[in-house]
Design an enzyme around this catalytic site. Structure first.
Site, PDB file in Angstrom:
ATOM      1  N   TYR A   1       0.794  -1.233   0.000  1.00  0.00           N
ATOM      2  CA  TYR A   1       0.000   0.000   0.000  1.00  0.00           C
ATOM      3  C   TYR A   1       0.824   1.279   0.000  1.00  0.00           C
ATOM      4  CZ  TYR A   1      -3.592  -3.348   1.301  1.00  0.00           C
ATOM      5  OH  TYR A   1      -4.436  -4.430   1.322  1.00  0.00           O
TER       6      TYR A   1
ATOM      7  N   HIS B   1      -8.876   1.259  -5.536  1.00  0.00           N
ATOM      8  CA  HIS B   1      -8.047   0.462  -4.637  1.00  0.00           C
ATOM      9  C   HIS B   1      -6.599   0.859  -4.835  1.00  0.00           C
ATOM     10  CE1 HIS B   1     -11.398  -2.145  -3.653  1.00  0.00           C
ATOM     11  NE2 HIS B   1     -11.684  -2.138  -4.935  1.00  0.00           N
TER      12      HIS B   1
END
Length: 147
Positions: free
Chosen positions: A22, A100
Protein backbone atom coordinates in the site's frame (compact mmCIF):
# COMPACT_ATOMS: atom_id res chain seq x y z
CA UNK A 1 -20.38 19.90 -7.18
CA UNK A 2 -20.05 17.67 -4.11
CA UNK A 3 -18.06 14.44 -4.24
CA UNK A 4 -18.04 11.99 -1.34
CA UNK A 5 -14.91 9.89 -0.85
CA UNK A 6 -15.48 6.79 1.28
CA UNK A 7 -12.63 4.89 2.93
CA UNK A 8 -13.52 1.50 4.35
CA UNK A 9 -12.27 -0.86 6.97
CA UNK A 10 -8.60 -0.75 8.01
CA UNK A 11 -7.81 2.11 5.64
CA UNK A 12 -7.08 4.37 8.59
CA UNK A 13 -3.92 2.23 8.87
CA UNK A 14 -2.46 3.33 5.52
CA UNK A 15 1.19 4.20 6.03
CA UNK A 16 1.53 1.62 8.79
CA UNK A 17 -0.05 -1.46 7.22
CA UNK A 18 1.88 -3.51 4.64
CA UNK A 19 3.83 -0.68 2.97
CA UNK A 20 5.06 -3.09 0.27
CA UNK A 21 1.43 -3.42 -0.87
CA UNK A 22 0.00 0.00 0.00
CA UNK A 23 2.97 2.36 0.13
CA UNK A 24 3.83 4.78 2.91
CA UNK A 25 1.17 7.45 2.36
CA UNK A 26 -1.16 7.87 5.31
CA UNK A 27 -4.90 8.39 5.03
CA UNK A 28 -4.28 12.04 5.96
CA UNK A 29 -1.84 12.29 3.02
CA UNK A 30 -4.42 10.80 0.67
CA UNK A 31 -7.16 13.12 1.89
CA UNK A 32 -4.83 16.14 1.51
CA UNK A 33 -4.03 15.12 -2.08
CA UNK A 34 -7.76 14.72 -2.77
CA UNK A 35 -8.50 18.17 -1.33
CA UNK A 36 -5.79 19.72 -3.48
CA UNK A 37 -7.13 18.07 -6.63
CA UNK A 38 -10.72 18.95 -5.73
CA UNK A 39 -9.73 22.63 -5.45
CA UNK A 40 -7.99 22.40 -8.82
CA UNK A 41 -11.13 20.86 -10.36
CA UNK A 42 -13.42 23.40 -8.70
CA UNK A 43 -15.38 20.86 -6.67
CA UNK A 44 -15.90 20.02 -3.01
CA UNK A 45 -14.65 16.64 -1.81
CA UNK A 46 -15.62 15.27 1.59
CA UNK A 47 -13.83 12.21 2.98
CA UNK A 48 -15.25 9.71 5.46
CA UNK A 49 -13.55 6.66 6.97
CA UNK A 50 -14.97 4.04 9.29
CA UNK A 51 -14.21 0.55 10.51
CA UNK A 52 -17.92 -0.07 11.20
CA UNK A 53 -20.03 -1.49 8.39
CA UNK A 54 -23.27 0.02 9.71
CA UNK A 55 -21.68 3.46 9.93
CA UNK A 56 -20.58 3.13 6.30
CA UNK A 57 -24.11 2.21 5.24
CA UNK A 58 -25.52 5.15 7.23
CA UNK A 59 -23.06 7.56 5.53
CA UNK A 60 -24.10 6.22 2.12
CA UNK A 61 -27.78 6.72 3.06
CA UNK A 62 -26.92 10.31 4.04
CA UNK A 63 -25.20 10.79 0.67
CA UNK A 64 -28.47 9.75 -0.98
CA UNK A 65 -30.45 12.25 1.12
CA UNK A 66 -27.87 14.97 0.36
CA UNK A 67 -27.97 14.15 -3.37
CA UNK A 68 -24.17 14.12 -3.70
CA UNK A 69 -22.95 14.39 -7.27
CA UNK A 70 -20.65 11.33 -7.18
CA UNK A 71 -19.04 8.84 -4.82
CA UNK A 72 -15.48 7.53 -4.86
CA UNK A 73 -15.15 4.44 -2.69
CA UNK A 74 -12.35 2.22 -1.48
CA UNK A 75 -14.30 -0.19 0.70
CA UNK A 76 -11.16 -2.12 1.67
CA UNK A 77 -11.92 -5.72 2.58
CA UNK A 78 -15.65 -4.96 2.47
CA UNK A 79 -15.26 -4.85 -1.31
CA UNK A 80 -15.09 -8.63 -1.25
CA UNK A 81 -17.50 -9.37 1.58
CA UNK A 82 -20.24 -6.79 2.10
CA UNK A 83 -23.56 -7.19 0.38
CA UNK A 84 -24.88 -4.58 2.83
CA UNK A 85 -22.54 -1.86 1.53
CA UNK A 86 -23.23 -2.90 -2.06
CA UNK A 87 -26.98 -2.62 -1.45
CA UNK A 88 -26.59 0.79 0.21
CA UNK A 89 -24.55 2.02 -2.76
CA UNK A 90 -27.20 0.72 -5.16
CA UNK A 91 -29.64 3.25 -3.67
CA UNK A 92 -27.55 6.13 -5.00
CA UNK A 93 -28.55 7.90 -8.20
CA UNK A 94 -25.09 9.37 -8.78
CA UNK A 95 -21.97 7.84 -10.38
CA UNK A 96 -19.88 5.54 -8.18
CA UNK A 97 -16.17 5.02 -8.84
CA UNK A 98 -14.46 2.10 -7.06
CA UNK A 99 -10.77 2.56 -6.24
CA UNK A 100 -8.05 0.46 -4.64
CA UNK A 101 -4.43 1.30 -3.83
CA UNK A 102 -3.24 -2.18 -4.83
CA UNK A 103 -4.13 -4.21 -7.90
CA UNK A 104 -6.77 -6.48 -6.39
CA UNK A 105 -6.71 -8.66 -9.52
CA UNK A 106 -3.03 -9.50 -9.00
CA UNK A 107 -3.49 -10.53 -5.38
CA UNK A 108 -5.13 -13.43 -3.54
CA UNK A 109 -8.02 -15.05 -5.40
CA UNK A 110 -10.62 -13.92 -2.86
CA UNK A 111 -9.73 -10.29 -3.65
CA UNK A 112 -10.63 -10.70 -7.34
CA UNK A 113 -14.36 -10.62 -6.50
CA UNK A 114 -15.90 -7.19 -5.95
CA UNK A 115 -19.47 -6.76 -4.74
CA UNK A 116 -19.25 -3.13 -5.86
CA UNK A 117 -17.96 -3.34 -9.42
CA UNK A 118 -21.28 -4.23 -11.05
CA UNK A 119 -22.91 -1.03 -9.79
CA UNK A 120 -19.86 1.22 -10.18
CA UNK A 121 -19.24 3.34 -13.26
CA UNK A 122 -15.70 1.96 -13.20
CA UNK A 123 -12.87 0.59 -11.11
CA UNK A 124 -9.33 1.96 -10.78
CA UNK A 125 -6.76 -0.13 -8.93
CA UNK A 126 -3.05 -0.68 -8.59
CA UNK A 127 -1.79 2.89 -8.75
CA UNK A 128 -1.43 3.69 -5.05
CA UNK A 129 -2.55 7.20 -4.14
CA UNK A 130 -3.02 7.93 -7.85
CA UNK A 131 -5.92 5.44 -7.84
CA UNK A 132 -7.81 7.87 -5.62
CA UNK A 133 -6.83 10.89 -7.72
CA UNK A 134 -7.77 9.18 -10.97
CA UNK A 135 -11.01 8.09 -9.30
CA UNK A 136 -11.82 11.66 -8.28
CA UNK A 137 -11.15 12.90 -11.81
CA UNK A 138 -13.35 10.14 -13.25
CA UNK A 139 -16.14 10.86 -10.77
CA UNK A 140 -16.11 14.59 -11.53
CA UNK A 141 -15.99 14.08 -15.30
CA UNK A 142 -18.78 11.49 -15.17
CA UNK A 143 -20.98 13.69 -12.97
CA UNK A 144 -20.38 16.71 -15.18
CA UNK A 145 -21.31 14.81 -18.32
CA UNK A 146 -24.54 13.64 -16.65
CA UNK A 147 -25.78 17.20 -16.06
Amino acid sequence: MNILVLHGINLNMFGQRDPAQYGTATLADIDAALQSLAAELGVRAESFQTNHEGAMCERIHQAHRDAVDAVVINAGAWTHTSVAIRDALAILKCPIVEVHMSNIHAREAFRHQSFISDIARGQICGFGVDSYLLGLRAAVNTARSAT
